[in-house]
Structures are given as C-alpha cells and as structure tokens.
Design a protein around this motif. Structure first.
Motif, PDB file in Angstrom:
ATOM      1  N   VAL A   1       0.844  -1.202   0.000  1.00  0.00           N
ATOM      2  CA  VAL A   1       0.000   0.000   0.000  1.00  0.00           C
ATOM      3  C   VAL A   1       0.877   1.250   0.000  1.00  0.00           C
ATOM      4  O   VAL A   1       0.607   2.225  -0.711  1.00  0.00           O
ATOM      5  CB  VAL A   1      -0.960  -0.001   1.212  1.00  0.00           C
ATOM      6  N   ALA A   2       1.940   1.219   0.784  1.00  0.00           N
ATOM      7  CA  ALA A   2       2.855   2.371   0.844  1.00  0.00           C
ATOM      8  C   ALA A   2       3.531   2.601  -0.494  1.00  0.00           C
ATOM      9  O   ALA A   2       3.772   3.762  -0.888  1.00  0.00           O
ATOM     10  CB  ALA A   2       3.899   2.153   1.940  1.00  0.00           C
ATOM     11  N   LEU A   3       3.847   1.527  -1.220  1.00  0.00           N
ATOM     12  CA  LEU A   3       4.472   1.673  -2.536  1.00  0.00           C
ATOM     13  C   LEU A   3       3.519   2.354  -3.517  1.00  0.00           C
ATOM     14  O   LEU A   3       3.939   3.192  -4.313  1.00  0.00           O
ATOM     15  CB  LEU A   3       4.873   0.297  -3.076  1.00  0.00           C
ATOM     16  N   VAL A   4       2.247   1.991  -3.465  1.00  0.00           N
ATOM     17  CA  VAL A   4       1.270   2.613  -4.370  1.00  0.00           C
ATOM     18  C   VAL A   4       1.128   4.097  -4.057  1.00  0.00           C
ATOM     19  O   VAL A   4       1.074   4.938  -4.962  1.00  0.00           O
ATOM     20  CB  VAL A   4      -0.088   1.898  -4.277  1.00  0.00           C
ATOM     21  N   LYS A   5       1.090   4.440  -2.786  1.00  0.00           N
ATOM     22  CA  LYS A   5       1.002   5.856  -2.402  1.00  0.00           C
ATOM     23  C   LYS A   5       2.245   6.614  -2.859  1.00  0.00           C
ATOM     24  O   LYS A   5       2.166   7.778  -3.282  1.00  0.00           O
ATOM     25  CB  LYS A   5       0.821   5.974  -0.892  1.00  0.00           C
ATOM     26  N   GLN A   6       3.396   5.953  -2.785  1.00  0.00           N
ATOM     27  CA  GLN A   6       4.642   6.562  -3.260  1.00  0.00           C
ATOM     28  C   GLN A   6       4.571   6.799  -4.764  1.00  0.00           C
ATOM     29  O   GLN A   6       5.023   7.840  -5.266  1.00  0.00           O
ATOM     30  CB  GLN A   6       5.812   5.655  -2.913  1.00  0.00           C
ATOM     31  N   LEU A   7       4.000   5.849  -5.496  1.00  0.00           N
ATOM     32  CA  LEU A   7       3.831   6.012  -6.939  1.00  0.00           C
ATOM     33  C   LEU A   7       2.887   7.168  -7.255  1.00  0.00           C
ATOM     34  O   LEU A   7       3.144   7.967  -8.168  1.00  0.00           O
ATOM     35  CB  LEU A   7       3.267   4.727  -7.554  1.00  0.00           C
ATOM     36  N   GLN A   8       1.803   7.257  -6.523  1.00  0.00           N
ATOM     37  CA  GLN A   8       0.838   8.334  -6.758  1.00  0.00           C
ATOM     38  C   GLN A   8       1.476   9.700  -6.535  1.00  0.00           C
ATOM     39  O   GLN A   8       1.179  10.662  -7.261  1.00  0.00           O
ATOM     40  CB  GLN A   8      -0.382   8.151  -5.849  1.00  0.00           C
ATOM     41  N   ALA A   9       2.384   9.777  -5.563  1.00  0.00           N
ATOM     42  CA  ALA A   9       3.073  11.046  -5.307  1.00  0.00           C
ATOM     43  C   ALA A   9       4.127  11.337  -6.364  1.00  0.00           C
ATOM     44  O   ALA A   9       4.317  12.496  -6.771  1.00  0.00           O
ATOM     45  CB  ALA A   9       3.714  10.996  -3.915  1.00  0.00           C
ATOM     46  N   ALA A  10       4.798  10.288  -6.836  1.00  0.00           N
ATOM     47  CA  ALA A  10       5.874  10.461  -7.817  1.00  0.00           C
ATOM     48  C   ALA A  10       5.342  10.722  -9.220  1.00  0.00           C
ATOM     49  O   ALA A  10       6.010  11.367 -10.043  1.00  0.00           O
ATOM     50  CB  ALA A  10       6.780   9.235  -7.827  1.00  0.00           C
ATOM     51  N   PHE A  11       4.144  10.215  -9.519  1.00  0.00           N
ATOM     52  CA  PHE A  11       3.567  10.360 -10.858  1.00  0.00           C
ATOM     53  C   PHE A  11       2.143  10.924 -10.743  1.00  0.00           C
ATOM     54  O   PHE A  11       1.155  10.218 -11.003  1.00  0.00           O
ATOM     55  CB  PHE A  11       3.544   9.008 -11.584  1.00  0.00           C
ATOM     56  N   PRO A  12       2.031  12.189 -10.364  1.00  0.00           N
ATOM     57  CA  PRO A  12       0.696  12.780 -10.127  1.00  0.00           C
ATOM     58  C   PRO A  12      -0.176  12.844 -11.377  1.00  0.00           C
ATOM     59  O   PRO A  12      -1.406  12.940 -11.264  1.00  0.00           O
ATOM     60  CB  PRO A  12       1.024  14.184  -9.606  1.00  0.00           C
ATOM     61  N   ASP A  13       0.429  12.795 -12.550  1.00  0.00           N
ATOM     62  CA  ASP A  13      -0.354  12.872 -13.787  1.00  0.00           C
ATOM     63  C   ASP A  13      -0.857  11.501 -14.247  1.00  0.00           C
ATOM     64  O   ASP A  13      -1.598  11.411 -15.235  1.00  0.00           O
ATOM     65  CB  ASP A  13       0.490  13.502 -14.901  1.00  0.00           C
TER      66      ASP A  13
END
Length: 354
Positions: free
Chosen positions: A63-75
């Motif tokens: 779950v933390a990895l997905v949140k990290q992805l969402q922050a790194a790739f906001p578009d």
C-alpha cells in the motif's frame, strides 16, 4: 535459433491507439519492486492509461508503494483497490478478479508485480493486439538479478534455461505458451472465456487463460518485446520452494514434455556418469558447461542483457536437475505461505493442518 527469434511480427500500421487499463496484483512487495511498478507509469503511449493496483489487506506493505507512486507520478491515473474476497486457491487470480471491476477501459493488460518494462512497451504490445484474429498478446521475460547469490541463481534459471527452452518449443511448435509477465486482451474476450474467476483454482493460470482464448478461435501471439522479471533476494529454502512450484506447474501442464526435458540437463547427467566411472564423462561434462555458457551469451546478445555470472553455471545446472528430480515425487507446492496439493488437472487444493 535464439539469436534469430523475433516473435510475432505485426504490420507496420497499427491503427489508432486505444485507452488501456493495467491490472497489477500486489502481495507484500518490498521496496525493490518500486522500479518495476514505476516503469509502467513512464509509458510513451498516446492514449489514456489507467493503472489499478490490488492488495488483499490494508496493512499490506505494498500500500505504501502505491502511495509513493501516486506522489511520484501525479499525472498518472493510479488507483488502489483493497479486497480479500477469494475466488479459489490461486490468490493472484482472486486479487485480479477483485480489481478488474475498477477498469475504466475495454483493453486490459494483466502484468505481474515483479515485471519491468521499457517506455514503448504498451505501444508495441497493444499494436499487436489490434491485428485481426489476435485474441491476446503475451511476452517472454528475462531475469534481472540483484546482488545476492540467490537472485543471481534465479535469474540464471530464466536466462540460461527457461528462455532457450521456450524459444525452441515455440519455434518448433511444440508449445503454445502464455505468460503472466504480460497478458493483453479485450474486455469482450475476457467475458467470452468466463472472466478471471474461471481460473481461481488453476496453478498455471496464465497458461489456462491462453488456452481459453485459443478455444474461442483466436490467436495468442508472443510479442518480440521481452520484459524484465526482477529476481528477489531470498533464502535458499524460499528459492527452492519457488522453483519447485514452477517445476510442478510445468509438469501439470505437459507431463510427457516435462519428463522428456531430462535431455536439457546434460551437465548433471555427465557428472552422474563420471561418478559411475564411465569413460569420457568428465570431458562431456566440460563440453556441456561450455555449451551452456555459449547459449547464455546468445541470450545476452538477443535480449540485450548484462553479462551473466558464468561461474555459477555448473552449480545452477546441478541445482536445476535436483529440482527436476524432486518435482517428480509429490504434488505439494507452497505459494505465498500457503500449502496446496496440485491435482492431475493442474488445479489447486488447499491443504489444511489438522
């Protein structure tokens, strides 16, 4: 044969790109997987791309990895779905079935969590899916190792044994594989084959999906694109357990072909002959190792891989032979901490402790 392998070659004109949803099942993934997941967020694809990740529990570290992805790739259109509903013994398929309802688009790409792709991956794979008569597209995969010996041994299994064997089988039409590294298909086709729930008890779920697509009269093509499979650092016990599951999966799919694959273990057979005092066996063992290294260099050149640890080749061959022999006795496999019995039909039956 390995150097000449090109996979399916579609026409140069692929038509208009269509929106796509990527379905990614996750289960207790570690931080090294981030680079694999991020590669799907960096696609040069001129149409909308939605990525739906799925976990069984809100406490899953992924779950933390997905949140990290969402922050790194906001578009990027990245979504996380949490659901523990089971659809059989295959927990990966249950995960996929639970998140498939969140797909916004009619073209779907199923891809394992530990797969790394280049930026043109979607454009090339989906260009092939648009060809007439193609019901699904799959990809070969090569091993990408870490720094541990276990990861290097795992990558060697893929690069020195799996890839050449698959290329031979496909070229000679001995097999029609489909790999969980990538399965691209249309929502309509998924409905025709009964949905993902149909494969909830299948050990070889990727192979079963391919068979189901072919049963509807469409082709499953292997893309010339090879994707990377990130080999995890793990204990010797975990590595053997994983490879035993793979071996018994292949045995369940094609028992005769699996028994016949003993000829792909020349070095261990030569070692056994040497131990019995057979003349010339030592020379044969040396030739077998040399041939394996030459084959490995061909794989490196064809798929653009880094130099492999050749010094591990003899040990890797002996270990693979031991797994092969071990797989012939018994039907148990361990998957994500659960123990299952594999039936002759290739389905999973969970074993309970009384």
């Amino acid at each position: 044969m390995t150097l000449r392998f090109r996979g399916h070659q579609p026409p140069s004109t692929h038509g208009k790109p269509v929106p796509v949803t990527i379905l990614k099942p996750l289960h207790r993934e570690g931080p090294r997987i981030f680079r694999c997941l991020a590669s799907f967020c960096r696609q040069r694809y001129p149409a909308p791309v939605q990525i739906v990740f799925g976990v069984e529990e809100p406490t899953d570290p992924a779950v933390a990895l997905v949140k990290q992805l969402q922050a790194a790739f906001p578009d990027c259109a990245i979504e996380l779905r949490i659901g523990a509903r089971g659809h059989g013994g295959n927990r990966k398929i249950s995960n996929l079935a639970n998140i498939a309802g969140g797909a916004d688009h009619d073209v779907l790409v199923l891809a394992d969590s530990d797969i790394e792709v280049d930026p043109d991956y979607l454009a090339r794979v989906l260009g092939e899916l648009r060809q007439p008569g193609v019901g699904a597209v799959t990809c070969l995969y090569h091993g990408v190792s870490g720094t541990s010996v276990s990861a290097r041994l795992s990558a060697l299994t893929i690069n020195a044994q799996f890839l050449p064997n698959v290329i031979l089988a496909v070229t000679c039409t001995f097999a029609q594989p489909c790999f969980g590294a990538t399965i691209a298909l249309r929502r309509e086709m998924l409905a025709k084959i009964g949905g993902l729930e149909q494969f909830g008890d299948s050990l070889a779920d990727d192979y079963s999906v391919g068979e189901a697509v072919r049963s509807k009269g469409d082709e499953v093509v292997i893309s010339p694109v090879s994707v990377g499979h990130l080999c995890k650092d793990q204990t010797a016990q975990e590595l053997c357990s994983q490879e035993l599951r793979w071996a018994r999966t292949i045995r369940a799919i094609d028992p005769l072909g699996y028994f016949g694959s003993i000829i792909t273990h020349p070095f261990p057979l030569a070692v056994l002959a040497a131990l019995t005092g057979s003349g010339g066996a030592v020379a044969l063992a040396a030739i077998a190792v040399l041939c394996r290294i030459i084959l490995l260099k061909c794989v490196e050149r064809r798929f653009g891989l880094e130099r492999q640890p050749y010094w591990l080749v003899p040990f890797r061959d002996l270990m693979s032979f031991a797994i092969f022999v071990w797989s012939l006795f018994g039907t148990s496999v361990n998957w994500n901490g659960e123990t299952y019995r594999v039936t002759p039909q290739g389905t999973l039956v969970r074993r309970t402790v009384s």
